[in-house]
Each structure stands twice: as C-alpha cells, then as structure tokens.
Design a protein around this motif. Sequence first.
Motif, mmCIF file in Angstrom:
data_model
loop_
_atom_site.group_PDB
_atom_site.id
_atom_site.type_symbol
_atom_site.label_atom_id
_atom_site.label_comp_id
_atom_site.label_asym_id
_atom_site.label_seq_id
_atom_site.Cartn_x
_atom_site.Cartn_y
_atom_site.Cartn_z
ATOM 1 N N GLN A 36 0.937 -1.178 -0.141
ATOM 2 C CA GLN A 36 0.252 -0.899 -0.090
ATOM 3 C C GLN A 36 0.976 1.226 0.045
ATOM 4 O O GLN A 36 2.239 1.216 0.466
ATOM 5 C CB GLN A 36 -0.642 -0.221 1.261
ATOM 6 N N THR A 38 1.051 4.887 1.701
ATOM 7 C CA THR A 38 -0.088 5.567 2.270
ATOM 8 C C THR A 38 1.081 6.968 2.543
ATOM 9 O O THR A 38 1.986 7.193 2.550
ATOM 10 C CB THR A 38 0.186 4.769 3.777
ATOM 11 N N ASP A 213 -2.472 5.471 -1.926
ATOM 12 C CA ASP A 213 -4.359 4.901 -1.498
ATOM 13 C C ASP A 213 -4.624 5.241 -0.762
ATOM 14 O O ASP A 213 -5.951 5.403 -0.089
ATOM 15 C CB ASP A 213 -3.626 3.705 -1.668
ATOM 16 N N ARG A 214 -4.136 5.496 0.517
ATOM 17 C CA ARG A 214 -4.558 6.557 1.771
ATOM 18 C C ARG A 214 -3.812 7.487 2.135
ATOM 19 O O ARG A 214 -2.925 7.401 2.288
ATOM 20 C CB ARG A 214 -4.497 4.925 2.321
ATOM 21 N N VAL A 216 -3.336 9.840 5.820
ATOM 22 C CA VAL A 216 -3.504 9.664 7.143
ATOM 23 C C VAL A 216 -3.122 11.191 7.655
ATOM 24 O O VAL A 216 -1.877 11.258 7.410
ATOM 25 C CB VAL A 216 -2.610 8.813 7.838
ATOM 26 N N ASP A 226 -8.001 9.241 8.656
ATOM 27 C CA ASP A 226 -7.572 7.976 7.976
ATOM 28 C C ASP A 226 -8.145 7.786 6.546
ATOM 29 O O ASP A 226 -9.404 7.088 7.221
ATOM 30 C CB ASP A 226 -7.656 6.560 8.668
ATOM 31 N N MET A 227 -8.573 8.430 6.144
ATOM 32 C CA MET A 227 -9.303 8.334 4.329
ATOM 33 C C MET A 227 -7.950 7.730 3.562
ATOM 34 O O MET A 227 -6.655 7.440 2.949
ATOM 35 C CB MET A 227 -9.507 10.172 4.458
ATOM 36 N N PRO A 228 -9.001 7.013 2.387
ATOM 37 C CA PRO A 228 -8.800 5.926 1.510
ATOM 38 C C PRO A 228 -8.845 6.863 0.450
ATOM 39 O O PRO A 228 -10.250 8.283 0.441
ATOM 40 C CB PRO A 228 -10.264 5.264 1.848
#
Length: 260
Positions: A36, A38, A213-214, A216, A226-228
């Motif tokens: 992922q 981030t 992808d995300r 924070v 914490d956002m996708p």
Amino acid sequence: MPGPNVTTALKAQKLQVSLMGRPVLHGLDLAIAAGQWTSIVGPNGAGKSTLLKALAGLLPAAGHVELLGQPLHSLPARTRALQMAWLGQNESTGDDLKVWDVAMLGRLPHQSWLGASNPIDHAAVEQALRATHAWEWRERALGQLSAGERQRVLLARALAVQAQVLLMDEPFASVDAQTRMTLQEELTRIWQERRPTILFITHDVAESVFLADRVVVLSKGRVLEDMPIALERPRAWEHLIEDDTFKALSAQVLHKVRSA
C-alpha cells in the motif's frame, strides 16, 4: 514484494516518542498494509517526521513496532537495512561521487564487510538508474546535477536496495513545481511495477492525494483522520488536475489539516 503470509508491512501500537523531554507522539496506533502507498500529512509539529524515524528505528520509542510481521527491536541492523529503505529531502551526499557510486550505496546492506560489489549488485543499480531515467548520467559527478536530477539519483539509490518498504520524508520538497509533478508521476509508475510498501511524508495536500491509496492526517502526535483515496491508476496530472473526485478528496484532506 512481501511474502505470501505478510499482510501488514508496518505496524505501530501505542507508539510514544519524546524529544528533548517534550512528548511528540502520544500512544499512536497505525497499520500499513503490504504493497500500500500511504501519505502522511499534517501541520508543522504534528509528528510526521518523528513517526517516520520511529518506524525506522532511528529514534527511541515506547510502544510496539513491527516490520513485516517481526518486532522491529528484534531485527539486526542489517536485516532492517535490507527490508526498509529511506529517502529524505536535501540529503547530504558527496558531490564528487559519481552517480553510479551513489546508487551503489543502496547495495551496501547486501554486501559483506569490505566486500566488493558483484554482478547482482551491478544489475540492481542499472535497473534503478534506468527506472529513474538517470542512467545516462552514471559517469557524472553528483555535484554537476540539478536539484531534480539529484533527487532522481537518490531515488535510484533507495530503489537499488530492493527493500519491501520505502520510507520517504518530503523527497520532492526541494525541486521546482514542474519537476516535482514529473517525479511524482514517475514514482507512481515505478511503484506500480514493483509494488513496495510506501510511507510518504508531505506538506502538500494535492501531492498526498495524487500519490496514495490512503491519506493519514496527524495532529499533535495522534491520528486525526484516516482516509482511503478511491482514484483509479495509473494517475497523471493532466487527467486529475480538473477531476472532480480528486478536487473533492483534496478539499477534504485540506479541511482536516487546517482543523488539526
């Protein structure tokens, strides 16, 4: 790529860090899925760089940190260096070193003490330099390069490690806007080809959304949001700059950062 049984590349539980006697991280919990990307954002003093250094084992911390399913404190320094690579901003590297030699520094964890590089090291460095479009400069001194070219070489050094986890602390902050956008697009291309786990610190909200992808959001040493990021890949600025979903996600992240 992470092993087949590893689903979480990095994990922090009740992570606490104090600097000069001042608490910076306050019992922070965070799990980063293998493969992922981030992004970590937040105002100055939120603890972004401190978090990255604590996850890398570069700062003393209370709590628990795992790297690829193993307690970080139990891993020898060489094992950490093989599994986790670092790229920051304005890193000091000898300007007299050739580009090839700078990238070869990324292979040091693979080599024995005072051991010479081997064909596997040479292949990894060539692959990294070609991936970052720095191959043509391999015989040039680092000091002869522009800021953007220099960052390409330092990125190649990080990629040459072939680590499963990449930690990046504002690596594009020192380059101009156009070069920065180009580097962002190229790094996402490389990430899609290799799928390492990336933890990326930035002050730039648009950058955080474009890459990850995300996202924070940190505030005062804690996770505020914490956002996708539900944007299709591959991503290019010419397509996303006017995209309504991209604009909306960026606005949401900006609102959280400004309220932190």
